[in-house]
Design a protein around this motif. Structure first.
Motif, PDB file in Angstrom:
ATOM      1  N   ILE A 191     -11.129  39.034  22.965  1.00  0.00           N
ATOM      2  CA  ILE A 191     -10.216  39.040  24.117  1.00  0.00           C
ATOM      3  C   ILE A 191     -11.002  39.177  25.419  1.00  0.00           C
ATOM      4  CG2 ILE A 191      -8.497  40.502  25.298  1.00  0.00           C
ATOM      5  CD1 ILE A 191      -7.229  38.646  23.272  1.00  0.00           C
ATOM      6  N   ARG A 249     -10.413  38.070  29.215  1.00  0.00           N
ATOM      7  CA  ARG A 249      -9.188  38.720  29.679  1.00  0.00           C
ATOM      8  C   ARG A 249      -9.357  40.235  29.708  1.00  0.00           C
ATOM      9  NH1 ARG A 249      -8.480  33.693  28.759  1.00  0.00           N
ATOM     10  NH2 ARG A 249      -6.391  32.785  28.788  1.00  0.00           N
ATOM     11  N   SER A 250      -8.565  40.883  30.544  1.00  0.00           N
ATOM     12  CA  SER A 250      -8.469  42.339  30.547  1.00  0.00           C
ATOM     13  C   SER A 250      -7.080  42.731  30.060  1.00  0.00           C
ATOM     14  CB  SER A 250      -8.678  42.899  31.954  1.00  0.00           C
ATOM     15  OG  SER A 250     -10.024  42.742  32.340  1.00  0.00           O
ATOM     16  N   LEU A 251      -7.027  43.847  29.345  1.00  0.00           N
ATOM     17  CA  LEU A 251      -5.733  44.366  28.908  1.00  0.00           C
ATOM     18  C   LEU A 251      -5.320  45.500  29.837  1.00  0.00           C
ATOM     19  CD1 LEU A 251      -6.378  44.524  25.053  1.00  0.00           C
ATOM     20  CD2 LEU A 251      -5.196  42.731  26.321  1.00  0.00           C
ATOM     21  N   ARG A 252      -4.035  45.817  29.840  1.00  0.00           N
ATOM     22  CA  ARG A 252      -3.563  46.988  30.570  1.00  0.00           C
ATOM     23  C   ARG A 252      -3.544  48.143  29.594  1.00  0.00           C
ATOM     24  NH1 ARG A 252       2.297  47.392  33.268  1.00  0.00           N
ATOM     25  NH2 ARG A 252       2.586  48.728  31.466  1.00  0.00           N
ATOM     26  N   LEU A 253      -4.383  49.142  29.796  1.00  0.00           N
ATOM     27  CA  LEU A 253      -4.582  50.159  28.763  1.00  0.00           C
ATOM     28  C   LEU A 253      -4.409  51.585  29.277  1.00  0.00           C
ATOM     29  CD1 LEU A 253      -7.643  48.584  26.887  1.00  0.00           C
ATOM     30  CD2 LEU A 253      -5.261  48.626  26.157  1.00  0.00           C
ATOM     31  N   ASP A 254      -3.688  51.753  30.404  1.00  0.00           N
ATOM     32  CA  ASP A 254      -3.418  53.129  30.843  1.00  0.00           C
ATOM     33  C   ASP A 254      -2.567  53.816  29.770  1.00  0.00           C
ATOM     34  OD1 ASP A 254      -1.892  50.904  32.185  1.00  0.00           O
ATOM     35  OD2 ASP A 254      -0.408  52.502  32.312  1.00  0.00           O
ATOM     36  N   GLY A 255      -2.927  55.062  29.467  1.00  0.00           N
ATOM     37  CA  GLY A 255      -2.193  55.795  28.434  1.00  0.00           C
ATOM     38  C   GLY A 255      -2.672  55.500  27.030  1.00  0.00           C
ATOM     39  N   MET A 265      -0.924  55.184  22.424  1.00  0.00           N
ATOM     40  CA  MET A 265      -1.373  54.301  21.348  1.00  0.00           C
ATOM     41  C   MET A 265      -2.878  54.373  21.246  1.00  0.00           C
ATOM     42  SD  MET A 265      -1.251  50.550  23.178  1.00  0.00           S
ATOM     43  CE  MET A 265      -1.735  49.821  21.635  1.00  0.00           C
TER      44      MET A 265
END
Lengths: 351, 351
Positions: free
Chosen positions: A81, A87-93, A46
């Motif tokens: 965000i 906050r942190s997002l999970r953005l692997d990939g 994405m």
């Protein structure tokens, strides 16, 4: 509030659009090829985009290009965000594209840092390099629009769109799109000559304006609606042709003015249906059609001259260039100086 | 155009909100637990949402809940990507949530089919089951709002928000949020009694209205702006507090009316800054503050009574419930029948 010079900076910078896109094609191609190759290697599941204002409207264009051409979904994320909510997002990939003219909005830079730490490939599209955003990115691209002094973006917006098209062409190895971008400057020159003065009286007296597009055309609808507000103090709002048929069409009963950016692609039938339904509901509808097929009905529907780009995906670049010339004209007709909006500064540093 | 009955369907359905949420808490908990467990097993890298109108505004609420609580980015995708443009996305590792009151929009169903074939876990949130959308999903959830006859959504919107909060609580195993949802109906009853009539004269004479929120509060700003249009033919537009400081603030010079949904969370300072700057720029600002701290300045700033929910993330449910009572009141004051908008039907089947 009244204009002090014959030629505004907005007009000068709009007039530079074709040359600046031509220079981008000549000078920046390697940057977009390199970024496209990195996207192929990283093969993101994405994209996420972070931007504000006109840059965020450009990000909408990338969203449709990516989803239609690369098949990758695109999420627009508010930098709040990380900057406000922490906050942190999970953005692997994932791949993260930041878009900023100045390259120095602290909230975008903070978001980009978070995205890289979270595993995303980070790309920055800026008009100022080096800048905090470009030096902090894995891959930086410069749109090469040159100095922009008008408060309202114009050439930086169109140069962002052409850069995004070149990036997606390189990423997906769509040679036809890349070639089309290189042939766009001539069409942009013609687009500068399109006379939209037929829209001036209606817009001058409008209580409200809807700017309507679909797909890549929705990105320029967002941008045009912002320009009506910031240079002319007219309440204009962008709508996708799909959404306007729900509650929003109620305003047509109040003598709404609608500006429709028509497409040549699969969205055309739905947009033509929206034109007919808005006109039938009481709105005055102005249509910028790259095919030039929409005719005046003598009453509710008025065509505006429009230039077809070398590829339907690039039509929005020509349409918004004609629009920028129009909005500068409209601001003058209303007695506003588009270079000096009452309440705005060039750089808004939002947290 | 004039009202024919003393009690509108919009009013009746707004009044049902607390009981319908209470029934959802009592009867539907297992559905949300099951969906939350599926999300934990599937562990999506991203969510995508597809919806239109009020359902899409509810999807905005889920976006912020997911990004703030689960750390997963959320992309809103136009169903046109498959229904109009005929494209497929690559969605392995994603979860797709469709939101629809009727569960029978053909474009949403077609999109959901594409998403499942593309590798996504599909979840449908509907108010009508079985329906094509619910039977076609891997996991279907019913919001249990009961029959909704008013053209303008109200109870189905609030029940969608409470369902989304319950879903995210189950997914992230945030027991405090789940408990807070179960305690919300009593607060919604109090929210029905909040008297916003101070806003009626200003809104009745407004040329334009901005509805402003941030984070989860932006979702109800979108919904409130739509309601001003569809029930009162007033041009209202939603803005994030961050974006309004750019070009959009120019309209404040024209006697803009602003309705601000204030938060108790990290966004509060930025929203208070927006209140001050809008008021200082000439707008008349009305503030719904769950903390009740904002005071009238006797001129530009007017507080509206507001109920705090059991968790700040749920404040928007109380705020929009008070708003629905207000908008029904405003429509009557303006001589409109909110149950019979001139140009609308209940189900719009968009392609």
């Amino acid at each position: 509030m009244t204009r002090s010079t014959a030629t505004t900076r907005l007009r000068q910078e709009t007039d530079e659009i074709p040359d600046r896109v031509a220079m981008q094609v000549a000078d920046r191609r390697d940057d977009f090829e390199r970024a496209g190759a990195a996207l192929r290697r990283h093969d993101p599941q994405m994209l996420i985009t972070v931007a504000r204002g006109s840059s965020d409207h450009a990000a909408t264009y990338l969203k449709y290009l990516s989803e239609m051409t690369a098949g990758r979904p695109v999420a627009s994320i508010g930098p709040s965000i990380s900057s406000v909510y922490g906050r942190s997002l999970r953005l692997d990939g994932a791949a993260c594209l930041s878009v900023s003219q100045s390259g120095r909005s602290p909230d975008l830079t903070a978001f980009q840092d978070m995205a890289r730490q979270a595993g995303a490939l980070t790309l920055a599209l800026v008009n100022t390099s080096p800048s905090p955003l470009s030096t902090g990115a894995d891959i930086a691209m410069d749109i090469g629009a040159g100095p922009e002094h008008a408060v309202a973006a114009s050439k930086s917006y169109v140069c962002s769109l052409s850069a995004m098209a070149a990036l997606v062409a390189a990423w997906t190895q769509t040679a036809s799109l890349g070639t089309a971008v290189s042939r766009t400057p001539d069409r942009l020159r013609n687009a500068l000559s399109c006379d939209w003065s037929a829209l001036v009286p209606a817009a001058s007296n409008a209580r409200s304006i809807y700017v309507i597009g679909r797909g890549p055309g929705f990105a320029i609808a967002q941008e045009a609606a912002l320009k009506f507000k910031e240079t002319c103090q007219i309440h204009a709002e962008s709508y996708s042709a799909a959404e306007v048929m729900h509650g929003p069409i109620q305003l047509a009963a109040n003598g709404l003015v609608a500006l429709v950016f028509l497409s040549r692609d699969e969205a055309r039938p739905g947009l033509l249906d929206a034109v007919a339904r808005l006109a039938g509901s009481g709105a005055r509808v102005f249509v910028a059609d790259p095919l030039g097929e929409v005719a005046s009905d003598g009453r509710a529907i008025t065509p505006l001259p429009c230039i077809a780009a070398p590829d339907p995906l690039l039509d929005p670049l020509c349409q918004i260039t004609s629009f920028y010339r129009f909005i500068e004209h409209l601001a003058g007709a209303l007695g506003f100086d588009p270079d000096a909006p009452q309440l705005l500064n060039k750089v808004t540093e939002t947290l």
